[in-house]
Design an enzyme around this catalytic site. Structure first.
Site, PDB file in Angstrom:
ATOM      1  N   TYR A  75       2.993  28.129 -14.224  1.00  0.00           N
ATOM      2  CA  TYR A  75       3.850  29.275 -14.539  1.00  0.00           C
ATOM      3  C   TYR A  75       3.305  30.023 -15.771  1.00  0.00           C
ATOM      4  O   TYR A  75       3.221  31.262 -15.778  1.00  0.00           O
ATOM      5  CB  TYR A  75       5.255  28.720 -14.784  1.00  0.00           C
ATOM      6  CG  TYR A  75       6.325  29.717 -15.115  1.00  0.00           C
ATOM      7  CD1 TYR A  75       6.903  30.518 -14.128  1.00  0.00           C
ATOM      8  CD2 TYR A  75       6.814  29.828 -16.419  1.00  0.00           C
ATOM      9  CE1 TYR A  75       7.925  31.402 -14.442  1.00  0.00           C
ATOM     10  CE2 TYR A  75       7.831  30.697 -16.731  1.00  0.00           C
ATOM     11  CZ  TYR A  75       8.390  31.496 -15.752  1.00  0.00           C
ATOM     12  OH  TYR A  75       9.397  32.366 -16.060  1.00  0.00           O
ATOM     13  N   LYS A  98       2.121  33.869 -15.902  1.00  0.00           N
ATOM     14  CA  LYS A  98       2.898  34.787 -16.742  1.00  0.00           C
ATOM     15  C   LYS A  98       2.024  35.485 -17.774  1.00  0.00           C
ATOM     16  O   LYS A  98       2.241  36.647 -18.097  1.00  0.00           O
ATOM     17  CB  LYS A  98       4.035  34.014 -17.437  1.00  0.00           C
ATOM     18  CG  LYS A  98       5.203  33.698 -16.502  1.00  0.00           C
ATOM     19  CD  LYS A  98       5.761  34.970 -15.878  1.00  0.00           C
ATOM     20  CE  LYS A  98       7.166  34.801 -15.312  1.00  0.00           C
ATOM     21  NZ  LYS A  98       7.578  35.965 -14.503  1.00  0.00           N
TER      22      LYS A  98
END
Ligand code: NAI
Length: 744
Positions: free
Chosen positions: A165, A169
């Protein structure tokens, strides 16, 4: 709502993942303020499994119940085209994209499966790319767009169990940074938020009391403001949550030049500078783009080479041109010390050659008239110029240093330049003009000697491509104006061929930009090979004027102004055409081989025009006729003779060439091997009688030079006429093949 409230009437907004959490809040808020909203949601679970239309439908219903305009879209963001098509089909355009859809598949790093990695990247990074790419051409067409990327503190700072993640991101921040640069000219802005809010993604990672404080409604105001047409932010990152909003920036330490004066650069040099490299006391926030860092490094290296003191640091630039802040700003003053070697190196760099005896005074420190060429006055002044971009000058920020061009130059001397010493240079931003396609920065540099007396005044005009349009004035009374060249034929003309290594030599006088020596760097700038420094061509041209109209007397020089039009490639011939108007010599320089004007609008002001100079000029005028092809050959001979002075010395002859075009005299050239060795247009100077005169058609001379016509044939067919000491010519004929392919 009051009239100053931020409205979105007429705007079409696409919010991805708007079926719940933050996306839903955005959709409701935009619709409440007049926007037409596409509510996209795949309707899967928080790990990205399953799908359903109900999430998006519910939000659409909510909006419509309140009188707003909304339609649903149930595609995955991986099908960006289809998502954007819903906006076009229903509302005819797309103005705002909020990349918000997201899932989580948290695992400690070692346990992340391929699927965990890929799914996260597909939804967050690739999904944002697919949707934004589909919307981009429509935004470009409308010259308007606002885009939001949703990043996360996990990406900015890292978070245990979220390697997949975090990577995706932070990838979105990179995407946003570049879109901000590519979009700005179409009024497309792209910013990033890193929110913290209570949603199904965070319900099991936050304590319940904190969870309650982090109402998702508290993020929407930030997103709405960033997407309003009045918001100028572009390429910025904001953290927000619980009503708190903060901008986040990259931080860069001042840094340290670790390379040693010897050019050595080892891991130990890095270790020994570590404290300085990691010292954030004077840290800055670079935002000028990746080119800014490259330019910064070049700047540091340039200063390092100039000062040769090492350990020099500079500062990067950051965001926006504002003349009200910049004009009048004084940069760090710089001391510039130089020796006679620097003066001689410079003279060689701008083409002064020992083959011309009157140049010895610029090249030989024991010569009784040893002096600096006046144009050397730009060298001390350029020593601190890069400070304009590296000293974080207020109102001169966000400049992409890879896009700067040296536009014009003015130099005035108040006394002849010393041949060695220390000059104290003061730099002031004189004016900043908005030229539409770019910004023009005028930098005044005053150079004082050790007695604090003003020696030189320079004005550098730097054009920053793409930095215009900031609403500034277009003209300035501070600028030293250029003057157009007259239409009439020039009074005099002088040309010299630069050497293939001219730029390699000139750069040693202080401009180490790789553009002038490194072919791959030149290619990046769109040039077929490294180009000559504008100030090197300038040095040639000023020397031409000084020789023609001041007999090389540097005390006669007052000032010079030039505009740089095109680059010269090393090896090309610089031809300076001159027009005398009293003590002002207007001039223009071009590349003889191509006819391209390289310096225009130029003049040299002299305190007085030298009689001899004026006489010579008049003489040149008489003899300088139209250009002939043979000019090229003589330029080459001149170069070769300069390279082999010992060989030519023995001849001691003066050769006059009459070059005819259609049997009419078109040009005359002299090869003078008696007084040193010089090659120039016109009859022998100073009333000297030629030892040999040779008359030939322009084309025949070219054919002879190229080896296409044998000298014997030319002579027997009477295509060449020779008068005078033929024996000397025979000797020259033997010599020239060594110097040049010609047999004549
Ligand atoms: P959420 O789970 O409530 O909302 C995400 C929405 O995206 C869901 O409705 C889901 O159905 C939808 N979605 C998932 N995959 C999709 C796909 N392939 N195509 C279309 N829609 C899809 O989560 P939340 O908290 O509202 O998150 C919104 C964004 O904010 C996410 O990108 C998340 O990573 C980010 N974020 C949230 C934080 C928080 O504290 N809530 C912290 C940092 C970032």
């Amino acid at each position: 709502m009051s009239s100053s409230d931020l409205r979105f009437n007429g705007r079409v907004v696409l919010v991805t993942g708007a079926g719940g959490g933050l996306g839903r809040e955005y959709a409701l808020a935009f619709a409440a303020r007049g926007a037409s909203v596409v509510v996209n949601d795949l309707g899967g679970d928080r790990k990205g499994d399953g799908k359903s239309s109900s999430a998006a439908d519910k939000v659409v219903e909510e909006i419509r119940a309140k009188g707003g305009k909304a339609v649903a879209n149930y595609n995955s963001v991986e099908d960006g085209d289809k998502v954007v098509q819903t906006a076009l089909d229903n509302f005819g355009r797309i103005d705002i994209v909020i990349n918000n859809a997201g899932i989580l598949r948290d695992r400690s790093f070692a346990r992340i499966s391929d699927l965990d990695w890929d799914l996260i990247h597909r939804v967050h990074l690739r999904g944002s790319f697919m949707v934004t790419r589909a919307a981009w051409p429509h935004m470009k067409k409308n010259s308007y767009g606002r885009i939001i990327m949703t990043s996360s503190a996990a990406g900015l700072y890292g978070n245990f169990g979220q390697a997949n993640y975090s990577a995706a991101k932070l990838g979105m921040v990179g995407l946003s940074n570049t879109l901000a640069k590519e979009g700005v000219k179409y009024d497309i802005h792209c910013n990033t938020i890193a929110p913290i809010a209570a949603s199904r993604l965070t319900e099991d990672v936050m304590p319940p009391d904190i969870f309650k404080m982090l109402n998702p409604e508290y993020i929407a105001p930030v997103v709405l403001y960033l997407c309003h047409e009045s918001c100028e932010s572009n390429g910025d990152v904001f953290e927000c949550g619980a009503g708190w909003v903060a901008q986040v920036k990259l931080h860069q330490s001042e840094g340290a030049m670790c390379m040693q004066r010897t050019g050595e650069f080892t891991p130990e040099n890095v270790r020994d500078n570590w404290e300085k490299i990691t010292d954030f006391t004077n840290a800055t926030h670079p935002s000028g783009g990746a080119g800014g860092s490259t330019a910064k490094m070049i700047g540091v290296l340039t200063e390092f080479n100039e000062s040769n003191k090492g350990g020099i640091t500079t500062r990067p630039t950051a965001g926006g041109i504002d003349p009200t802040q910049a004009v009048g700003y004084k940069l760090q003053p710089k001391q510039f010390s130089y020796t006679r070697n620097d003066v001689i190196l410079y003279a060689l760099g701008v083409g002064a050659a020992t083959s011309q005896p009157d140049y010895l005074k610029f090249l030989f420190e024991m010569n009784e008239d040893f002096c600096s060429l006046p144009s050397f006055g730009v060298i001390p002044a350029q020593s601190g110029l890069m400070g304009m971009f590296t000293e974080n000058v207020p109102g001169l920020q966000g400049i992409d240093v890879t896009r700067i061009l040296h536009g014009e130059q003015y130099l005035e001397l108040f006394k002849p330049l010393p041949t060695s010493g220390t000059l104290h240079n003061e730099f002031t931003i004189a004016d900043v003009l908005d030229k539409g396609s770019g910004a023009l920065i005028l930098m005044d540099v005053h150079s004082y000697d050790e007695n604090k007396e003003l020696v030189a005044y320079n004005q550098f005009s730097t054009f920053v491509v793409g930095s215009g349009g900031f609403g500034g004035k277009r003209a300035s009374d501070k600028i030293k104006a250029t003057v157009k060249a007259p239409k009439r034929a020039p009074n005099a003309s002088m040309k010299e061929t630069t050497s293939a290594d001219q730029a390699a030599l000139y750069r040693l006088s202080g401009d180490y930009n790789p553009l002038h020596i490194d072919p791959s760097f030149a290619a990046m700038g769109g040039f077929s090979k490294p180009i000559l420094h504008g100030l090197c061509s300038f040095g040639f041209a000023v020397r031409h004027v000084l020789k023609t109209y001041a007999n090389n007397d540097v005390t006669k020089f007052k000032a010079v102004k030039v505009r740089f039009v095109k680059p010269v490639y090393p090896g090309q011939t610089i031809q300076t055409d001159m027009w005398q108007e009293g003590n002002r010599i207007l001039f223009q320089s071009k590349v003889a081989e191509t006819g391209d004007v390289v310096i225009s609008g130029a003049y040299v002001d002299l305190h007085a025009v030298s009689k001899a100079g004026a006489g010579e000029a008049a003489e040149e005028q008489q003899s300088s006729g139209p250009e002939v092809q043979s000019d090229m050959i003589f330029a080459e001979i001149e170069k070769r003779i300069a390279e082999f002075p010992d060989m030519t010395k023995k001849l001691k002859g003066v050769f006059l060439y009459n070059i005819n075009v259609k049997k009419k005299l078109a040009a005359q050239w002299t090869i003078d091997l008696k007084k040193g060795a010089s090659v120039y247009r016109g009859e022998p100077k100073g009333g000297v009688k030629p030892d040999v005169t040779l008359t030939v058609e322009d084309e025949d001379f070219i054919a002879l030079a190229m080896g296409q016509l044998r000298p014997e044939t030319a002579y027997s067919e009477r295509r060449v006429k020779i008068k005078g000491r033929v024996i000397l010519l025979t000797k020259l004929m033997h010599l020239l093949p060594v110097l040049y392919r010609s047999k004549l």
